[in-house]
Design a protein around this motif. Structure first.
Motif, PDB file in Angstrom:
ATOM      1  N   TYR A  93       9.080  -4.377   3.660  1.00  0.00           N
ATOM      2  CA  TYR A  93      10.520  -3.940   3.862  1.00  0.00           C
ATOM      3  C   TYR A  93      11.000  -2.353   3.577  1.00  0.00           C
ATOM      4  O   TYR A  93      10.471  -2.004   2.574  1.00  0.00           O
ATOM      5  N   CYS A  94      11.886  -1.958   4.120  1.00  0.00           N
ATOM      6  CA  CYS A  94      12.314  -0.733   3.985  1.00  0.00           C
ATOM      7  C   CYS A  94      13.754  -0.669   3.329  1.00  0.00           C
ATOM      8  O   CYS A  94      14.562  -1.827   3.965  1.00  0.00           O
ATOM      9  N   LYS A  95      14.331   0.046   2.426  1.00  0.00           N
ATOM     10  CA  LYS A  95      15.400  -0.092   1.652  1.00  0.00           C
ATOM     11  C   LYS A  95      15.692   1.311   1.387  1.00  0.00           C
ATOM     12  O   LYS A  95      15.226   2.179   1.166  1.00  0.00           O
ATOM     13  N   THR A  96      17.209   1.246   1.423  1.00  0.00           N
ATOM     14  CA  THR A  96      18.012   2.523   0.758  1.00  0.00           C
ATOM     15  C   THR A  96      17.699   1.965  -0.902  1.00  0.00           C
ATOM     16  O   THR A  96      17.835   0.897  -1.314  1.00  0.00           O
ATOM     17  N   VAL A  97      17.705   3.162  -1.812  1.00  0.00           N
ATOM     18  CA  VAL A  97      17.294   3.078  -3.013  1.00  0.00           C
ATOM     19  C   VAL A  97      18.232   3.745  -3.938  1.00  0.00           C
ATOM     20  O   VAL A  97      18.535   4.828  -3.476  1.00  0.00           O
ATOM     21  N   ARG A  98      18.172   3.508  -5.003  1.00  0.00           N
ATOM     22  CA  ARG A  98      18.900   4.469  -6.298  1.00  0.00           C
ATOM     23  C   ARG A  98      17.611   4.786  -7.046  1.00  0.00           C
ATOM     24  O   ARG A  98      16.675   4.029  -7.443  1.00  0.00           O
ATOM     25  N   PHE A  99      17.739   5.762  -7.715  1.00  0.00           N
ATOM     26  CA  PHE A  99      16.698   6.340  -8.721  1.00  0.00           C
ATOM     27  C   PHE A  99      17.328   6.217 -10.194  1.00  0.00           C
ATOM     28  O   PHE A  99      18.405   6.714 -10.357  1.00  0.00           O
ATOM     29  N   TRP A 100      16.641   5.385 -11.006  1.00  0.00           N
ATOM     30  CA  TRP A 100      17.149   5.173 -12.489  1.00  0.00           C
ATOM     31  C   TRP A 100      16.206   4.884 -13.348  1.00  0.00           C
ATOM     32  O   TRP A 100      15.129   4.311 -13.162  1.00  0.00           O
ATOM     33  N   SER A 101      16.071   5.947 -14.480  1.00  0.00           N
ATOM     34  CA  SER A 101      15.129   5.793 -15.596  1.00  0.00           C
ATOM     35  C   SER A 101      13.586   5.764 -14.782  1.00  0.00           C
ATOM     36  O   SER A 101      12.748   4.903 -15.445  1.00  0.00           O
ATOM     37  N   GLY A 102      13.553   6.659 -13.928  1.00  0.00           N
ATOM     38  CA  GLY A 102      12.134   6.642 -13.445  1.00  0.00           C
ATOM     39  C   GLY A 102      11.619   5.742 -12.490  1.00  0.00           C
ATOM     40  O   GLY A 102      10.374   5.924 -11.998  1.00  0.00           O
ATOM     41  N   LYS A 103      12.365   4.852 -11.981  1.00  0.00           N
ATOM     42  CA  LYS A 103      11.950   4.013 -11.013  1.00  0.00           C
ATOM     43  C   LYS A 103      13.208   3.893  -9.776  1.00  0.00           C
ATOM     44  O   LYS A 103      14.183   4.356 -10.172  1.00  0.00           O
ATOM     45  N   TYR A 104      12.729   3.226  -8.501  1.00  0.00           N
ATOM     46  CA  TYR A 104      13.485   3.063  -7.508  1.00  0.00           C
ATOM     47  C   TYR A 104      14.066   1.707  -7.504  1.00  0.00           C
ATOM     48  O   TYR A 104      13.073   0.746  -7.676  1.00  0.00           O
ATOM     49  N   TYR A 105      15.303   1.468  -7.243  1.00  0.00           N
ATOM     50  CA  TYR A 105      15.694   0.351  -7.083  1.00  0.00           C
ATOM     51  C   TYR A 105      16.796   0.068  -5.724  1.00  0.00           C
ATOM     52  O   TYR A 105      17.445   0.831  -5.518  1.00  0.00           O
ATOM     53  N   PRO A 106      16.587  -1.043  -5.385  1.00  0.00           N
ATOM     54  CA  PRO A 106      17.440  -1.386  -3.989  1.00  0.00           C
ATOM     55  C   PRO A 106      18.783  -1.242  -4.239  1.00  0.00           C
ATOM     56  O   PRO A 106      18.984  -2.080  -5.394  1.00  0.00           O
ATOM     57  N   TRP A 107      19.586  -0.866  -3.012  1.00  0.00           N
ATOM     58  CA  TRP A 107      20.936  -0.994  -3.416  1.00  0.00           C
ATOM     59  C   TRP A 107      21.556  -2.379  -3.339  1.00  0.00           C
ATOM     60  O   TRP A 107      22.516  -2.935  -3.971  1.00  0.00           O
ATOM     61  N   THR A 108      20.752  -3.305  -2.417  1.00  0.00           N
ATOM     62  CA  THR A 108      21.172  -4.610  -2.263  1.00  0.00           C
ATOM     63  C   THR A 108      20.081  -5.315  -2.174  1.00  0.00           C
ATOM     64  O   THR A 108      19.067  -5.043  -1.918  1.00  0.00           O
ATOM     65  N   GLU A 109      20.459  -6.596  -2.361  1.00  0.00           N
ATOM     66  CA  GLU A 109      19.287  -7.721  -2.307  1.00  0.00           C
ATOM     67  C   GLU A 109      18.991  -8.281  -0.965  1.00  0.00           C
ATOM     68  O   GLU A 109      18.449  -9.368  -1.018  1.00  0.00           O
ATOM     69  N   ASP A 110      19.803  -7.749  -0.096  1.00  0.00           N
ATOM     70  CA  ASP A 110      19.623  -8.425   1.286  1.00  0.00           C
ATOM     71  C   ASP A 110      18.281  -7.725   2.008  1.00  0.00           C
ATOM     72  O   ASP A 110      18.353  -6.497   2.416  1.00  0.00           O
ATOM     73  N   TRP A 111      17.173  -8.573   2.214  1.00  0.00           N
ATOM     74  CA  TRP A 111      15.904  -7.988   2.517  1.00  0.00           C
ATOM     75  C   TRP A 111      15.821  -7.909   4.023  1.00  0.00           C
ATOM     76  O   TRP A 111      14.883  -7.346   4.533  1.00  0.00           O
TER      77      TRP A 111
END
Length: 121
Positions: A93-111
């Motif tokens: 899956y490709c996702k838009t993400v946010r960067f926080w505390s050294g990691k990437y997290y998806p903005w949403t859980e809609d995969w």
């Protein structure tokens, strides 16, 4: 940003695939992007991410084998996968993400649908 991943398929061990993710909307170039994958019975795992400025980050399991890149003129994200292993079998899956505390997290859980990659001998 609407995202559509493609390019998956079935390959043999050691083979290569190139995934693409077409993005719609005008914010792609300003967005951090990432690839995640989900193997059967497992959670979504981070594979690779790339900042809006083009800086890549990789999961240890794919570093040296996968390359993430982006073409902002085409609103497209890529994942070049080489030396594929059976453990790489998953839906990607490709996702838009946010960067926080050294990691990437998806903005949403809609995969969404993702693209299937199967590696076999």
């Amino acid at each position: 940003v609407q995202l559509q991943a493609s390019g998956g398929g079935s390959v043999q061990i050691g083979g290569s695939l190139r995934l693409s993710c077409a993005a719609s909307g005008s914010t792609f170039s300003a967005s951090h992007m990432a690839w995640f994958r989900q193997a059967p019975g497992k959670e979504h795992d981070f594979v690779a991410g790339i900042s809006s400025g083009g800086t890549p980050m990789y999961a240890p399991s794919v570093r040296g084998r996968f390359t993430i890149s982006r073409d902002n003129s085409k609103n497209t994200l890529y994942l070049q996968m080489n030396a594929l292993e059976p453990e790489d079998t998953a839906v990607y899956y490709c996702k838009t993400v946010r960067f926080w505390s050294g990691k990437y997290y998806p903005w949403t859980e809609d995969w969404g649908q993702g693209t299937q990659v199967t590696v076999s001998s």
